[in-house]
Design a protein around this motif. Structure first.
Motif, PDB file in Angstrom:
ATOM      1  N   UNK A  59       1.112  -1.405  -0.250  1.00 22.04           N
ATOM      2  CA  UNK A  59      -0.408  -0.071  -0.240  1.00 22.04           C
ATOM      3  C   UNK A  59       0.627   1.506   0.119  1.00 22.04           C
ATOM      4  N   UNK A  60       1.006   2.016  -1.334  1.00 23.91           N
ATOM      5  CA  UNK A  60       1.925   3.598  -1.374  1.00 23.91           C
ATOM      6  C   UNK A  60       1.018   4.295  -0.869  1.00 23.91           C
ATOM      7  N   UNK A  61      -0.138   4.155  -0.932  1.00 21.79           N
ATOM      8  CA  UNK A  61      -1.116   5.750  -0.237  1.00 21.79           C
ATOM      9  C   UNK A  61      -1.072   5.997   1.474  1.00 21.79           C
ATOM     10  N   UNK A  62      -0.662   5.455   1.778  1.00 25.23           N
ATOM     11  CA  UNK A  62      -0.378   5.735   3.302  1.00 25.23           C
ATOM     12  C   UNK A  62       0.581   5.080   4.382  1.00 25.23           C
ATOM     13  N   UNK A  63       1.145   6.050   5.428  1.00 21.14           N
ATOM     14  CA  UNK A  63       2.379   6.171   5.564  1.00 21.14           C
ATOM     15  C   UNK A  63       2.211   6.616   7.132  1.00 21.14           C
ATOM     16  N   UNK A  64       2.238   5.392   7.631  1.00 18.83           N
ATOM     17  CA  UNK A  64       2.080   5.680   9.754  1.00 18.83           C
ATOM     18  C   UNK A  64       3.403   6.722   9.761  1.00 18.83           C
ATOM     19  N   UNK A  65       3.230   7.539  10.293  1.00 18.80           N
ATOM     20  CA  UNK A  65       4.080   8.456  12.175  1.00 18.80           C
ATOM     21  C   UNK A  65       3.848   8.529  13.347  1.00 18.80           C
ATOM     22  N   UNK A  66       5.240   9.065  14.335  1.00 16.96           N
ATOM     23  CA  UNK A  66       4.674   8.332  15.459  1.00 16.96           C
ATOM     24  C   UNK A  66       5.668  10.246  15.900  1.00 16.96           C
ATOM     25  N   UNK A  67       4.864  10.427  17.038  1.00 19.37           N
ATOM     26  CA  UNK A  67       4.970  11.990  17.390  1.00 19.37           C
ATOM     27  C   UNK A  67       6.287  11.770  17.490  1.00 19.37           C
ATOM     28  N   UNK A  68       7.786  12.551  17.919  1.00 17.95           N
ATOM     29  CA  UNK A  68       8.483  12.683  18.053  1.00 17.95           C
ATOM     30  C   UNK A  68       8.597  13.585  19.699  1.00 17.95           C
ATOM     31  N   UNK A  69       9.445  13.300  19.867  1.00 21.26           N
ATOM     32  CA  UNK A  69       9.169  14.827  21.416  1.00 21.26           C
ATOM     33  C   UNK A  69       9.289  15.907  21.691  1.00 21.26           C
ATOM     34  N   UNK A  70       9.830  16.561  20.174  1.00 18.02           N
ATOM     35  CA  UNK A  70       9.904  18.392  19.754  1.00 18.02           C
ATOM     36  C   UNK A  70       8.012  18.358  19.683  1.00 18.02           C
ATOM     37  N   UNK A  71       7.169  17.304  18.833  1.00 11.63           N
ATOM     38  CA  UNK A  71       5.949  17.431  18.934  1.00 11.63           C
ATOM     39  C   UNK A  71       5.382  17.027  20.053  1.00 11.63           C
ATOM     40  N   UNK A  72       5.441  16.594  21.033  1.00  8.95           N
ATOM     41  CA  UNK A  72       4.755  16.038  22.237  1.00  8.95           C
ATOM     42  C   UNK A  72       5.321  18.390  22.939  1.00  8.95           C
ATOM     43  N   UNK A  73       6.308  18.003  23.076  1.00 11.37           N
ATOM     44  CA  UNK A  73       6.602  19.663  23.404  1.00 11.37           C
ATOM     45  C   UNK A  73       6.182  20.454  23.397  1.00 11.37           C
ATOM     46  N   UNK A  74       5.516  20.572  21.600  1.00 12.90           N
ATOM     47  CA  UNK A  74       5.151  22.169  21.433  1.00 12.90           C
ATOM     48  C   UNK A  74       3.491  21.757  20.959  1.00 12.90           C
ATOM     49  N   UNK A  75       2.718  20.709  21.649  1.00 11.45           N
ATOM     50  CA  UNK A  75       1.813  20.473  21.507  1.00 11.45           C
ATOM     51  C   UNK A  75       1.805  21.261  23.530  1.00 11.45           C
ATOM     52  N   UNK A  76       2.162  20.415  24.458  1.00 15.57           N
ATOM     53  CA  UNK A  76       2.060  21.164  25.450  1.00 15.57           C
ATOM     54  C   UNK A  76       2.229  22.393  26.257  1.00 15.57           C
ATOM     55  N   UNK A  77       2.969  23.151  24.130  1.00 11.88           N
ATOM     56  CA  UNK A  77       3.197  24.510  24.667  1.00 11.88           C
ATOM     57  C   UNK A  77       1.867  24.863  24.398  1.00 11.88           C
ATOM     58  N   UNK A  78       2.042  23.871  23.162  1.00 12.66           N
ATOM     59  CA  UNK A  78       0.255  25.361  22.130  1.00 12.66           C
ATOM     60  C   UNK A  78      -1.331  24.946  22.919  1.00 12.66           C
ATOM     61  N   UNK A  79      -1.436  23.608  24.484  1.00 13.00           N
ATOM     62  CA  UNK A  79      -2.078  23.881  25.188  1.00 13.00           C
ATOM     63  C   UNK A  79      -2.262  24.516  25.979  1.00 13.00           C
ATOM     64  N   UNK A  80      -1.120  25.032  27.084  1.00 15.64           N
ATOM     65  CA  UNK A  80      -0.815  26.121  27.461  1.00 15.64           C
ATOM     66  C   UNK A  80      -1.609  27.268  27.312  1.00 15.64           C
ATOM     67  N   UNK A  81      -0.639  27.650  25.900  1.00 14.41           N
ATOM     68  CA  UNK A  81      -0.923  29.051  25.054  1.00 14.41           C
ATOM     69  C   UNK A  81      -2.178  29.541  25.267  1.00 14.41           C
ATOM     70  N   UNK A  82      -3.497  28.270  24.783  1.00 15.51           N
ATOM     71  CA  UNK A  82      -4.594  28.517  24.288  1.00 15.51           C
ATOM     72  C   UNK A  82      -5.412  27.922  25.745  1.00 15.51           C
ATOM     73  N   UNK A  83      -5.053  28.571  26.435  1.00 14.64           N
ATOM     74  CA  UNK A  83      -5.725  28.352  28.178  1.00 14.64           C
ATOM     75  C   UNK A  83      -6.437  26.789  28.711  1.00 14.64           C
ATOM     76  N   UNK A  84      -6.351  25.246  27.687  1.00  6.64           N
ATOM     77  CA  UNK A  84      -7.291  24.527  27.507  1.00  6.64           C
ATOM     78  C   UNK A  84      -7.435  24.378  29.017  1.00  6.64           C
ATOM     79  N   UNK A  85      -8.814  24.649  28.932  1.00  9.56           N
ATOM     80  CA  UNK A  85      -9.561  23.914  30.582  1.00  9.56           C
ATOM     81  C   UNK A  85      -9.615  22.909  31.206  1.00  9.56           C
ATOM     82  N   UNK A  86      -9.268  21.963  30.760  1.00  8.03           N
ATOM     83  CA  UNK A  86      -8.973  19.824  31.339  1.00  8.03           C
ATOM     84  C   UNK A  86      -8.373  20.055  32.036  1.00  8.03           C
ATOM     85  N   UNK A  87      -9.066  19.486  33.740  1.00  5.98           N
ATOM     86  CA  UNK A  87      -7.781  18.995  34.276  1.00  5.98           C
ATOM     87  C   UNK A  87      -7.948  18.016  34.411  1.00  5.98           C
ATOM     88  N   UNK A  88      -7.150  17.669  35.357  1.00  8.02           N
ATOM     89  CA  UNK A  88      -7.263  16.157  36.559  1.00  8.02           C
ATOM     90  C   UNK A  88      -8.057  16.549  37.747  1.00  8.02           C
TER      91      UNK A  88
END
Length: 155
Positions: A59-88
């Motif tokens: 199957x040449x139509x699909x490619x599999x990817x995983x998130x890097x540590x840089x991607x995790x850090x970018x998402x964490x910063x983005x969530x902080x920046x937008x004020x994500x209201x979810x808490x435990x």
């Protein structure tokens, strides 16, 4: 712990989706994969937030990817920046406690009530409200950051 959310930034939403929409993207999550079509795969392949993991056989139509540590850090910063209201929150009732992800104490309490009401049909919401206790879970990373800030301020 998962969160039910959709993010306005599509690139961040893809990272969030690949990680299973975790409460804290910097912690290990139960999943870390994304199947992308050809056009999206080109974008992901050029991003430092993604690691190419191959294609399914034949199957040449699909490619599999995983998130890097840089991607995790970018998402964490983005969530902080937008004020994500979810808490435990820890909701306690009659000697048992459970962790609930919600946007407020009252929503955490209500969510837990709905979870147990099926097995406790005589329990009214009013009785539950009077007896249940809710506490915010403070992430260890936040505690460590506050301690570091105190030490730097006193130095």
């Amino acid at each position: 712990m998962q969160v039910n959310r959709s993010l306005p930034d599509k690139a961040m939403d893809h990272i969030d989706h690949a990680l299973g929409r975790p409460l804290d993207p910097l912690q290990e999550s139960y999943r870390n994969y994304f199947a992308a079509g050809q056009s999206l795969a080109i974008e992901m392949g050029q991003s430092p937030y993604w690691c190419f993991n191959g294609r399914p056989p034949g199957d040449n139509a699909l490619s599999f990817f995983s998130v890097t540590d840089a991607g995790r850090a970018a998402l964490a910063e983005y969530l902080k920046q937008i004020g994500d209201p979810h808490r435990a929150f820890i909701v306690s009732y009659q000697g048992t406690s459970t962790t609930v992800v919600a946007t407020s104490r009252s929503k955490a309490r209500r969510s837990y009530y709905l979870d147990i009401a099926d097995v406790m049909p005589d329990l009214t919401y009013g009785d539950f409200l009077r007896k249940a206790k809710v506490h915010v879970v403070v992430p260890l990373r936040k505690v460590a950051d506050e301690e570091r800030s105190k030490q730097e301020a006193s130095a």
